[in-house]
Every structure is written in structure tokens, then in C-alpha cells.
Design a protein around this motif. Structure first.
Motif, PDB file in Angstrom:
ATOM      1  N   LYS A 157       0.874  -1.188  -0.021  1.00 22.59           N
ATOM      2  CA  LYS A 157      -0.069   0.011  -0.017  1.00 22.59           C
ATOM      3  C   LYS A 157       0.778   1.195  -0.007  1.00 22.59           C
ATOM      4  O   LYS A 157       0.574   2.179   0.762  1.00 22.59           O
ATOM      5  CB  LYS A 157      -0.913   0.110   1.140  1.00 22.59           C
ATOM      6  N   ASN A 196       3.867   5.851   7.273  1.00 18.73           N
ATOM      7  CA  ASN A 196       5.338   5.291   7.490  1.00 18.73           C
ATOM      8  C   ASN A 196       5.017   4.025   7.568  1.00 18.73           C
ATOM      9  O   ASN A 196       4.100   2.997   8.189  1.00 18.73           O
ATOM     10  CB  ASN A 196       5.339   5.646   9.033  1.00 18.73           C
ATOM     11  N   ALA A 216      15.292   8.690  13.564  1.00 21.14           N
ATOM     12  CA  ALA A 216      13.938   8.762  12.799  1.00 21.14           C
ATOM     13  C   ALA A 216      13.534  10.165  13.050  1.00 21.14           C
ATOM     14  O   ALA A 216      12.928  10.675  12.051  1.00 21.14           O
ATOM     15  CB  ALA A 216      12.911   8.099  13.415  1.00 21.14           C
ATOM     16  N   LEU A 219      15.182  12.355  10.485  1.00 21.26           N
ATOM     17  CA  LEU A 219      14.869  11.982   9.120  1.00 21.26           C
ATOM     18  C   LEU A 219      13.714  12.876   8.741  1.00 21.26           C
ATOM     19  O   LEU A 219      13.524  13.297   7.812  1.00 21.26           O
ATOM     20  CB  LEU A 219      14.815  10.548   8.963  1.00 21.26           C
ATOM     21  N   LEU A 390      -6.274  -0.556  10.819  1.00 14.62           N
ATOM     22  CA  LEU A 390      -6.936   0.689  10.943  1.00 14.62           C
ATOM     23  C   LEU A 390      -8.358   0.515  10.592  1.00 14.62           C
ATOM     24  O   LEU A 390      -8.782  -0.334   9.880  1.00 14.62           O
ATOM     25  CB  LEU A 390      -6.237   1.825  10.098  1.00 14.62           C
TER      26      LEU A 390
HETATM   27  C1  LIG Z   1      10.710   8.550   9.911  1.00 16.04           C
HETATM   28  C2  LIG Z   1       9.617   9.296   9.472  1.00 16.04           C
HETATM   29  C3  LIG Z   1       8.198   8.795  10.390  1.00 16.04           C
HETATM   30  C4  LIG Z   1       7.236   9.494  10.140  1.00 16.04           C
HETATM   31  C5  LIG Z   1       5.912   9.021  10.850  1.00 16.04           C
HETATM   32  C6  LIG Z   1       4.556   8.985  10.359  1.00 16.04           C
HETATM   33  C7  LIG Z   1       3.601   8.384  11.267  1.00 16.04           C
HETATM   34  C8  LIG Z   1       2.365   7.795  10.284  1.00 16.04           C
HETATM   35  O1  LIG Z   1       2.564   7.772   9.163  1.00 16.04           O
HETATM   36  S1  LIG Z   1       1.218   7.033  11.048  1.00 16.04           S
HETATM   37  C9  LIG Z   1       0.508   5.894  10.012  1.00 16.04           C
HETATM   38  C10 LIG Z   1       1.148   4.562   9.884  1.00 16.04           C
HETATM   39  N1  LIG Z   1       0.268   3.809   9.196  1.00 16.04           N
HETATM   40  C11 LIG Z   1      -0.503   2.778   9.456  1.00 16.04           C
HETATM   41  O2  LIG Z   1      -0.839   2.680  10.741  1.00 16.04           O
HETATM   42  C12 LIG Z   1      -1.328   2.044   8.585  1.00 16.04           C
HETATM   43  C13 LIG Z   1      -1.098   0.487   8.874  1.00 16.04           C
HETATM   44  N2  LIG Z   1      -1.637  -0.353   7.610  1.00 16.04           N
HETATM   45  C14 LIG Z   1      -3.277  -0.718   7.826  1.00 16.04           C
HETATM   46  O3  LIG Z   1      -3.708  -0.400   8.692  1.00 16.04           O
HETATM   47  C15 LIG Z   1      -3.501  -1.560   6.701  1.00 16.04           C
HETATM   48  O4  LIG Z   1      -2.490  -2.329   6.120  1.00 16.04           O
HETATM   49  C16 LIG Z   1      -4.465  -0.548   5.751  1.00 16.04           C
HETATM   50  C17 LIG Z   1      -5.722   0.051   6.283  1.00 16.04           C
HETATM   51  C18 LIG Z   1      -3.345   0.597   5.166  1.00 16.04           C
HETATM   52  C19 LIG Z   1      -4.721  -1.506   4.514  1.00 16.04           C
HETATM   53  O5  LIG Z   1      -5.571  -2.451   4.863  1.00 16.04           O
HETATM   54  P1  LIG Z   1      -5.873  -3.688   3.749  1.00 16.04           P
HETATM   55  O6  LIG Z   1      -6.408  -4.727   4.456  1.00 16.04           O
HETATM   56  O7  LIG Z   1      -6.136  -3.031   2.450  1.00 16.04           O
HETATM   57  O8  LIG Z   1      -4.456  -4.412   3.473  1.00 16.04           O
HETATM   58  P2  LIG Z   1      -3.325  -5.108   4.157  1.00 16.04           P
HETATM   59  O9  LIG Z   1      -3.199  -6.432   3.710  1.00 16.04           O
HETATM   60  O10 LIG Z   1      -3.437  -4.745   5.461  1.00 16.04           O
HETATM   61  O11 LIG Z   1      -2.173  -4.417   3.615  1.00 16.04           O
HETATM   62  C20 LIG Z   1      -1.223  -5.320   2.259  1.00 16.04           C
HETATM   63  C21 LIG Z   1       0.112  -5.143   2.741  1.00 16.04           C
HETATM   64  O12 LIG Z   1       0.737  -4.141   3.209  1.00 16.04           O
HETATM   65  C22 LIG Z   1       1.286  -3.968   4.567  1.00 16.04           C
HETATM   66  N3  LIG Z   1       1.236  -2.534   5.023  1.00 16.04           N
HETATM   67  C23 LIG Z   1       0.241  -1.715   4.633  1.00 16.04           C
HETATM   68  N4  LIG Z   1       0.267  -0.741   5.320  1.00 16.04           N
HETATM   69  C24 LIG Z   1       1.532  -0.655   5.969  1.00 16.04           C
HETATM   70  C25 LIG Z   1       2.196   0.120   6.833  1.00 16.04           C
HETATM   71  N5  LIG Z   1       2.108   1.375   7.157  1.00 16.04           N
HETATM   72  N6  LIG Z   1       3.412  -0.354   7.527  1.00 16.04           N
HETATM   73  C26 LIG Z   1       3.908  -1.634   7.064  1.00 16.04           C
HETATM   74  N7  LIG Z   1       3.278  -2.524   6.226  1.00 16.04           N
HETATM   75  C27 LIG Z   1       1.984  -2.084   6.039  1.00 16.04           C
HETATM   76  C28 LIG Z   1       0.501  -4.796   5.209  1.00 16.04           C
HETATM   77  O13 LIG Z   1       1.068  -5.257   6.383  1.00 16.04           O
HETATM   78  C29 LIG Z   1       0.495  -5.989   4.182  1.00 16.04           C
HETATM   79  O14 LIG Z   1       1.345  -6.913   4.250  1.00 16.04           O
HETATM   80  P3  LIG Z   1       1.421  -8.619   3.980  1.00 16.04           P
HETATM   81  O15 LIG Z   1       1.137  -8.630   2.762  1.00 16.04           O
HETATM   82  O16 LIG Z   1       2.763  -8.697   4.086  1.00 16.04           O
HETATM   83  O17 LIG Z   1       0.807  -8.927   5.101  1.00 16.04           O
END
Ligand SMILES: CCCC/C=C/CC(=O)SCCNC(=O)CCNC(=O)[C@H](O)C(C)(C)COP(=O)(O)OP(=O)(O)OC[C@H]1O[C@@H](n2cnc3c(N)ncnc32)[C@H](O)[C@@H]1OP(=O)(O)O
Length: 390
Positions: A157, A196, A216, A219, A390
Motif C-alpha cells: 500500500k 510510515n 527517525a 529524518l 486501522l
Molecule cells: C521517519 C518518519 C516517520 C514519520 C511518521 C509518520 C506517522 C504515520 O505515518 S502513522 C500511519 C502509519 N500507518 C498505518 O498505521 C497503516 C497500517 N496499515 C493498515 O492499517 C492496513 O494495512 C491498511 C488499512 C493501510 C490497508 O489494509 P488492507 O486490508 O487493505 O491491506 P493489508 O493486507 O493490511 O496490507 C497489504 C500489505 O501491506 C502492508 N502494510 C500496509 N500498510 C503498512 C504500513 N503502514 N506499514 C507496514 N506494512 C504495511 C500490510 O502489512 C500487508 O503486508 P503483508 O501482505 O505482508 O501482510
């Protein structure tokens, strides 16, 4: 006008900010703000710059130096005909009540950006010669006057890895100097960006959690600074849902086009984290404090239409015609005179820049602490063990 500029050039040699005697300063403020030593180093570093940064930047350095060493401008305004001193006074006075600590930090940041750009090998990197990102997760292309930076990790994603932050910084720095008129950030696949990459937090360096949070935060600050300072029209083409930092930095874009499939989600409290990307400042300004609070404190997810009604998104397009309509429009805009667009952007954005840099430094400093908290660690562990989404 040229009299003022010529005089300024001479002034900068005759009486540069570097020659103003440094005062003994009392160091205070959060750990993330630059120390007196960092400031002194930056003052010395300016002397080593290989390229003349130009009058506008020299004036900014002068103003920040005065603010950092003497505080807000409270000396009488020079007379109308004293062009040079009046210009310097105006620059210093424009910093208003910015604290000495924030001015010192902004001075250090500015010098570090100047040093980095004076070290970059090619001032004008045409698309074909552009240094390509380190991984395939980012694709940068230039065509029809538009440089496009595409997040290209659709299977995840488009979550942002540490390497991607570095690559985006490099891509923005190159785009600011290339021949394109407009720069676009967009995503591949069904998501714009899921924020992130939460697995970034699992790669603990030798210094442990504290060191991970420190690097972090540094960065994050560099990354957001690039958006604050980006000199050309910057457009987000939001091709699907957007999460976290990909949403917060939208307040630093000039135009945001979204498909009607997009959504905008900042689940910081759920993650034990706090806002970044200058959203603690830009969101209340854009949408009012209570709508901003619903998003940033309670993690309310907005539809594209809601985000548009609240001013975060410029225009929403039906998903079926999104790409066609948006790119046709951007191609037409890219033919407008580029210098006029740059200058107009400067007028619109410049008076906010110092404030945005100060907000960015503060948000990064707060997050550095948050990332070491139990609330944050538990939320990430929960996501990684697939208990939470989420
Ligand atoms: C150094 C600078 C730091 C700056 C800080 C910033 C803060 C932020 O950005 S906070 C936001 C962080 N993001 C999240 O909390 C999102 C987490 N992801 C999810 O909740 C879900 O994946 C989704 C709602 C975005 C999508 O759900 P969906 O069911 O459609 O797909 P999935 O099967 O969950 O996702 C596919 C695949 O992608 C991986 N993935 C998605 N988002 C993230 C992410 N943010 N971090 C790591 N991995 C992510 C997910 O684990 C799946 O991986 P697998 O296929 O290996 O299981």
C-alpha cells in the motif's frame, strides 16, 4: 531595484552576518533544538560555502542571526533612503517574536541545506541524467514539463520505508533544480500511501530505541523541510486512500487532486503518536480547529468529498476518469511561464516558512519522545502481530 540588490551584494561582503560578534547565549529549549555549539558551527560553515547563496538567502541568514543572538528587532527603523539598512531591518523585523532558540535552529537548518546543495555535483540534472532512487519503491520521471515522483510499493500500500524517505528527499532536491515547471507526488496501485512503514520501528540500531527515535526524528525533520522549502508548484495526485504522514504533508502542497475513492486518515492517537508534517499548524488553519482536532486527536477518517469541503483537497474527480482528467489539466498548467509560477508561490508561501520550520522542529521533537512510549510500542506490536488494523 537593482540599486538595492547591488548594494546588498556589496553589503554582504562589507558587513556579513558572520562579522557580527557572537554573544554568550544561554542554551535552553527541547533537546531537538540546535545547541549553541551547533549554531557556532553553522556560523563557521557559512564561510566555507562554495557558491554565493544570493542576496535573498544572505538577508535571511542575517535576520536569523540577529534574532538568534539579540532576539526580536527593537532598534529604530532606518530612514527611507538608507536602502541597505532598511532592507536588513525589514528582514529582521519580519521574524516578529520568533524565539531565539527557534531562530538558532532555523539558521542551523538553512546552513545545512545550503551546504548540502553546494556539495551536489550537478545544479541542473536533466531527466535522463537524474540520479535514480536507490530502490524500485520510488520511480521518478520527467515529461511534458512535469516531474512525477511515484510511490511504487503497491503490495504494501505504498508504505514509506526509511530508504524511501531518503529517496524522496533526493528526488525533491533534484526536481527543484531540473527544467520541469511542476512537480507531482502520486502512488502506484490502489493506495496513495499507507503512511510510515511500521516495520521501520523494528530495525533497532546498536543504540537501541533511543537512537532509533533520535535518527527517525532527524529524518522526519529533513523530509518535511524539503516540502516546506520546495520552490515550484507541488501537486498531490491522490489516487487512493491516504494515511498518516502522506495526509499531514498535504497542507504543504499547492494543489491536491483526489479520486473519489480516496480517504484521508491520521490515526495518531490510535498509534500512540502525535501529528507531524506541520499538520498541527496547517490543519487548524485550513479547516478550523475543531475539524482539525477530530482528525488529529480522534483519527476521524475523511472521505474525499469531506476533505474537499474542508479545504484539504482542491478538487475530487470520479475514479473512472481521474487519471485522464488530472493529467490533461496538469499538462496544460505546465505550459504556463515557470518563473511566474515560482515567484507567485514564493509570495504566497514565504512569509509562513520560518513558522513552518519551527513547527516542524517541535513536532519532530515531540514524536521522538512518543516513539519511545509504551503506548506507541504496544500499538506497533499489535499491528505487526496482525491484531490491529486501522
Ligand atoms: C521517519 C518518519 C516517520 C514519520 C511518521 C509518520 C506517522 C504515520 O505515518 S502513522 C500511519 C502509519 N500507518 C498505518 O498505521 C497503516 C497500517 N496499515 C493498515 O492499517 C492496513 O494495512 C491498511 C488499512 C493501510 C490497508 O489494509 P488492507 O486490508 O487493505 O491491506 P493489508 O493486507 O493490511 O496490507 C497489504 C500489505 O501491506 C502492508 N502494510 C500496509 N500498510 C503498512 C504500513 N503502514 N506499514 C507496514 N506494512 C504495511 C500490510 O502489512 C500487508 O503486508 P503483508 O501482505 O505482508 O501482510
Amino acid at each position: 531595484m537593482s540599486l538595492v540588490y547591488d548594494s546588498l551584494a556589496r553589503w554582504s561582503v562589507a558587513w556579513s552576518p558572520l562579522q557580527v560578534p557572537a554573544l554568550g547565549l544561554h542554551v535552553r529549549g527541547p533537546a531537538m533544538l540546535a545547541s549553541q555549539k551547533d549554531f557556532n558551527n553553522a556560523v563557521s560553515q557559512v564561510k566555507l560555502l562554495k557558491e554565493d547563496p544570493g542576496n535573498e538567502v544572505k538577508l535571511k541568514l542575517y535576520a536569523l542571526y540577529k534574532q538568534a543572538t539579540e532576539g526580536p528587532c527593537n532598534v529604530p527603523k532606518p530612514g527611507m533612503l538608507d536602502f541597505i539598512n532598511k532592507t536588513k531591518w525589514d528582514a529582521w523585523n519580519a521574524l516578529g517574536s520568533l524565539s531565539k532558540e527557534a531562530a538558532r535552529q532555523n539558521y542551523v537548518d538553512l546552513v545545512s541545506r545550503l551546504s548540502a546543495s553546494s556539495e551536489s555535483p550537478s545544479p541542473e540534472a536533466p531527466a535522463a541524467d537524474r540520479k535514480q532512487p536507490e530502490s524500485d519503491s520510488l520511480v521518478v520521471t520527467s515529461e511534458d514539463g512535469i516531474t512525477t515522483i511515484r510511490l511504487n510499493r503497491p503490495a504494501k500500500k505504498n508504505a514509506l520505508t526509511t530508504q524511501m524517505y531518503h529517496d524522496i528527499i533526493a528526488a525533491l532536491q533534484a526536481a527543484s533544480k531540473d527544467e520541469s515547471a511542476i512537480t507531482v507526488l502520486t502512488g502506484s496501485g490502489d493506495y496513495y500511501c499507507s503512511g510510515n512503514d511500521l516495520t521501520n520501528f523494528t530495525h533497532l540500531p546498536a543504540g537501541g530505541l533511543e537512537e532509533m527515535a533520535r535518527s527517525a526524528a532527524a529524518l522526519l525533520r529533513d523530509f518535511v523541510n524539503c516540502f516546506i522549502d520546495f520552490p515550484k508548484p507541488l501537486v498531490a495526485v491522490v489516487n487512493g486512500p491516504a494515511v498518516g504522514i502522506s495526509v499531514t504533508i498535504l497542507g504543504l502542497f499547492d494543489v491536491v487532486y483526489a479520486t473519489d475513492r480516496a480517504s484521508f486518515h491520521t490515526p495518531f492517537s490510535h498509534l500512540g503518536q502525535s501529528p507531524e508534517g506541520c499538520s498541527s499548524y496547517t490543519f487548524p488553519k485550513i479547516m478550523g480547529s475543531s475539524k482539525a482536532a477530530e482528525m488529529l486527536l480522534f483519527g476521524k477518517k475523511l472521505t474525499a468529498q469531506e476533505a474537499c469541503a474542508q479545504g484539504l483537497v482542491t478538487e475530487v474527480f470520479p475514479d473512472g476518469t481521474f487519471q485522464k482528467e488530472v493529467w490533461a489539466r496538469l499538462k496544460a498548467y505546465s505550459k504556463l511561464p515557470p518563473n511566474a509560477m515560482r515567484i507567485s508561490k514564493q509570495i504566497i508561501r514565504n512569509r509562513e516558512k520560518e513558522k513552518l520550520h519551527a513547527v516542524n522542529a517541535e513536532e519532530s521533537s515531540v514524536l521522538r519522545e512518543r516513539w519511545q512510549s509504551d503506548e506507541c510500542m504496544n500499538a506497533i506490536a499489535s499491528f505487526l502481530s496482525r491484531k490491529a488494523k486501522l
